[in-house]
Motif scaffolding. Structure first.
Motif, PDB file in Angstrom:
ATOM      1  N   TRP A  56      -2.545  10.810  26.342  1.00  0.00           N
ATOM      2  CA  TRP A  56      -2.777   9.382  26.554  1.00  0.00           C
ATOM      3  C   TRP A  56      -2.621   9.035  28.025  1.00  0.00           C
ATOM      4  O   TRP A  56      -1.491   8.995  28.525  1.00  0.00           O
ATOM      5  CB  TRP A  56      -1.775   8.550  25.747  1.00  0.00           C
ATOM      6  N   VAL A  58      -2.109   6.637  30.956  1.00  0.00           N
ATOM      7  CA  VAL A  58      -1.637   5.260  31.106  1.00  0.00           C
ATOM      8  C   VAL A  58      -1.627   4.889  32.589  1.00  0.00           C
ATOM      9  O   VAL A  58      -1.491   5.751  33.453  1.00  0.00           O
ATOM     10  CB  VAL A  58      -0.206   5.081  30.541  1.00  0.00           C
ATOM     11  N   SER A 119      -6.600   3.573  27.960  1.00  0.00           N
ATOM     12  CA  SER A 119      -6.562   2.546  26.917  1.00  0.00           C
ATOM     13  C   SER A 119      -5.191   1.897  26.793  1.00  0.00           C
ATOM     14  O   SER A 119      -5.015   0.954  26.037  1.00  0.00           O
ATOM     15  CB  SER A 119      -6.996   3.144  25.576  1.00  0.00           C
ATOM     16  N   ILE A 120      -4.219   2.417  27.522  1.00  0.00           N
ATOM     17  CA  ILE A 120      -2.865   1.851  27.480  1.00  0.00           C
ATOM     18  C   ILE A 120      -2.418   1.488  28.890  1.00  0.00           C
ATOM     19  O   ILE A 120      -2.434   2.337  29.787  1.00  0.00           O
ATOM     20  CB  ILE A 120      -1.853   2.841  26.870  1.00  0.00           C
ATOM     21  N   THR A 143      -6.768  -1.549  25.609  1.00  0.00           N
ATOM     22  CA  THR A 143      -6.583  -2.211  24.314  1.00  0.00           C
ATOM     23  C   THR A 143      -5.131  -2.201  23.849  1.00  0.00           C
ATOM     24  O   THR A 143      -4.829  -2.679  22.758  1.00  0.00           O
ATOM     25  CB  THR A 143      -7.467  -1.546  23.239  1.00  0.00           C
ATOM     26  N   SER A 144      -4.232  -1.643  24.654  1.00  0.00           N
ATOM     27  CA  SER A 144      -2.808  -1.696  24.343  1.00  0.00           C
ATOM     28  C   SER A 144      -2.033  -1.968  25.617  1.00  0.00           C
ATOM     29  O   SER A 144      -2.245  -1.309  26.631  1.00  0.00           O
ATOM     30  CB  SER A 144      -2.318  -0.378  23.727  1.00  0.00           C
ATOM     31  N   ILE A 145      -1.135  -2.951  25.536  1.00  0.00           N
ATOM     32  CA  ILE A 145      -0.380  -3.357  26.725  1.00  0.00           C
ATOM     33  C   ILE A 145       1.115  -3.276  26.436  1.00  0.00           C
ATOM     34  O   ILE A 145       1.587  -3.772  25.408  1.00  0.00           O
ATOM     35  CB  ILE A 145      -0.713  -4.819  27.110  1.00  0.00           C
ATOM     36  N   VAL A 159      -6.406  -6.429  20.734  1.00  0.00           N
ATOM     37  CA  VAL A 159      -5.547  -5.863  21.771  1.00  0.00           C
ATOM     38  C   VAL A 159      -4.092  -5.980  21.319  1.00  0.00           C
ATOM     39  O   VAL A 159      -3.654  -7.040  20.895  1.00  0.00           O
ATOM     40  CB  VAL A 159      -5.744  -6.592  23.111  1.00  0.00           C
TER      41      VAL A 159
ATOM     42  N   LEU B 170       5.915   2.868  23.975  1.00  0.00           N
ATOM     43  CA  LEU B 170       4.625   3.473  24.281  1.00  0.00           C
ATOM     44  C   LEU B 170       4.112   4.279  23.097  1.00  0.00           C
ATOM     45  O   LEU B 170       2.924   4.259  22.784  1.00  0.00           O
ATOM     46  CB  LEU B 170       4.745   4.386  25.504  1.00  0.00           C
ATOM     47  N   LEU B 173       2.609   1.979  20.575  1.00  0.00           N
ATOM     48  CA  LEU B 173       1.275   1.573  21.013  1.00  0.00           C
ATOM     49  C   LEU B 173       0.260   2.694  20.786  1.00  0.00           C
ATOM     50  O   LEU B 173      -0.836   2.458  20.275  1.00  0.00           O
ATOM     51  CB  LEU B 173       1.299   1.190  22.496  1.00  0.00           C
ATOM     52  N   ALA B 174       0.656   3.901  21.159  1.00  0.00           N
ATOM     53  CA  ALA B 174      -0.256   5.035  21.004  1.00  0.00           C
ATOM     54  C   ALA B 174      -0.586   5.262  19.538  1.00  0.00           C
ATOM     55  O   ALA B 174      -1.721   5.594  19.186  1.00  0.00           O
ATOM     56  CB  ALA B 174       0.374   6.293  21.606  1.00  0.00           C
ATOM     57  N   GLU B 177      -3.025   2.709  18.620  1.00  0.00           N
ATOM     58  CA  GLU B 177      -4.257   3.041  19.332  1.00  0.00           C
ATOM     59  C   GLU B 177      -5.009   4.141  18.588  1.00  0.00           C
ATOM     60  O   GLU B 177      -6.221   4.060  18.396  1.00  0.00           O
ATOM     61  CB  GLU B 177      -3.896   3.512  20.748  1.00  0.00           C
ATOM     62  N   LYS B 180      -6.615   2.644  15.566  1.00  0.00           N
ATOM     63  CA  LYS B 180      -7.836   1.920  15.932  1.00  0.00           C
ATOM     64  C   LYS B 180      -8.982   2.895  16.089  1.00  0.00           C
ATOM     65  O   LYS B 180     -10.056   2.713  15.517  1.00  0.00           O
ATOM     66  CB  LYS B 180      -7.632   1.205  17.282  1.00  0.00           C
TER      67      LYS B 180
END
Lengths: 225, 225
Positions: A56, A58, A119-120, A143-145, A159, B170, B173-174, B177, B180
DNA sequence: ATGTCTTTGTGAACGTGTGCACAAAGATTG
DNA sequence: CAATCTTTGTGCACACGTTCACAAAGACAT
């Protein structure tokens, strides 16, 4: 073959073994009756389900103390996260390496996100800049914060935002600390069921929300100083 | 008198108004039927119950990037927390002001805790030093620990520990994600109830614990790389 | 091969938290 | 002062998550 029983695992994790088995059962039947779970296989399955086997990328926006701390945080790399870029609005920071990664200027935010397929995004800016940074990240495809700034962010549907408030954990500790101290002289407010109250985040959330909601239309500004 | 109804508050906080009223009822009957809650009085009562009206002196041990970020964090002061001292083991840091507070050497830890009546300690040291720092804090009288170091701390009964793992958020979120992204081609693992799985911290905790528990007595060292 | 022993996977019971719905309370209006 | 209207406080029912308890499964010994 190294194995673990649900009993050992539960003891180590401090949870009920039945719950642990039931949780595992959602991933499939990976255990062997009479033996336990194959450690290596179990770890792989959980890692995969949790998304730990993926890479991932970031970006961290706002390289102050917190941003730098996050960039240096060892836990990220070991869990499948790769810091693709560090971004800061201060031109003086540009090019300076933090945790071995050169800081890039905020102007390049969109390009960085797109080029790396990020995406993060992690926001570690001051509160004032957070929403703007968030909008730009989302606009570029994030799409992820993960938000460390002390502001509520507004984002479009689809999101995900998670807010980390460093002081909330301290508040919880202080709450329990107060309980400990008050146990001796707690004769007056004994009717309060602690578990519910401790979990009553609704109350805390409401308090934050209470401020701008005066019926008279004026913001009374009564937050505790 | 500025007031709020439970309905307004609930809408703002995104929770059910009945739950909110029930939560408030544990603090007493502060509302007025037909009107709502007196904002100022409500804020005061919640603040008091949460311990926000008290002054909580805290010490931060380990003034690296994270410690410095915490020392600078504005949210603390406004919630009743006062940074009583910053402590670091590095002599080069001693005396250097961070967030306006001079860093003191770790040798003075016990004296600082006692002199300031500190009951809450924040550990922002590397993992290796955390348990030792924790022991010294507890020994000096601290009864609540906020741990940012990536280690599990062992403490005697009566001491509260809360661990903050920056990478857990995180991971969550992952996880979403991944969901999704997988929604399109999610034909194979459809049997998994997402809510339970997302909450299944037991699984994650177990994974961390799985490593040193091989039945053969040897540490198989199979954590994901 | 058969029996025993261990440990999983899960149906069922339990407890807890959440949300609905309404009676009681009090303000407000005529 | 009585009627009305709004909003609280809470009993009740429901749903969800947790725990218990046990049958099924498989390893292992004889």
């Amino acid at each position: 073959m190294p194995t673990v029983s649900s009993e050992e695992l539960a003891a180590a994790a401090g949870v009920n073994s039945a719950k642990l088995r039931k949780d595992f059962s959602y991933l499939g039947s990976y255990g062997t009756r009479g033996v336990g779970y194959d450690v290596e296989y179990l770890v792989y399955q959980i890692s995969r389900e949790l998304g730990l086997t993926q890479d991932w990328p970031v970006v961290i926006v706002g390289i102050g103390n917190l941003g730098a701390a996050l960039a240096n945080y060892g836990g990220f790399a070991s869990r499948g996260f790769r810091v693709a870029a560090l971004i800061d609005a201060d031109p003086a920071m540009t090019g300076r390496p933090v945790a071995g990664i050169p800081v890039q200027h905020a102007d390049a935010l969109e390009d960085i996100v797109r080029d790396n397929g990020v995406s993060i995004g992690v926001i570690a800016t001051p509160a004032g800049a957070a929403q703007q940074v968030c909008d730009r990240l989302v606009g570029a495809g994030v799409t992820s914060i993960l938000n460390f700034a002390p502001t509520m962010l507004t984002v479009p549907d689809g999101v995900d935002v998670r807010k980390v408030d460093l002081s909330i954990e301290l508040q919880i500790l202080a709450f329990h600390e107060q309980r400990k101290a008050g146990e001796d002289a707690a004769a007056d407010d004994d009717a309060m069921p602690v578990p519910t109250a401790a979990k009553g985040a609704a109350a805390a959330a409401a308090m934050d929300a209470a401020d701008p909601k005066g019926t008279d239309g004026e913001a009374p500004a009564v937050m505790p100083a």
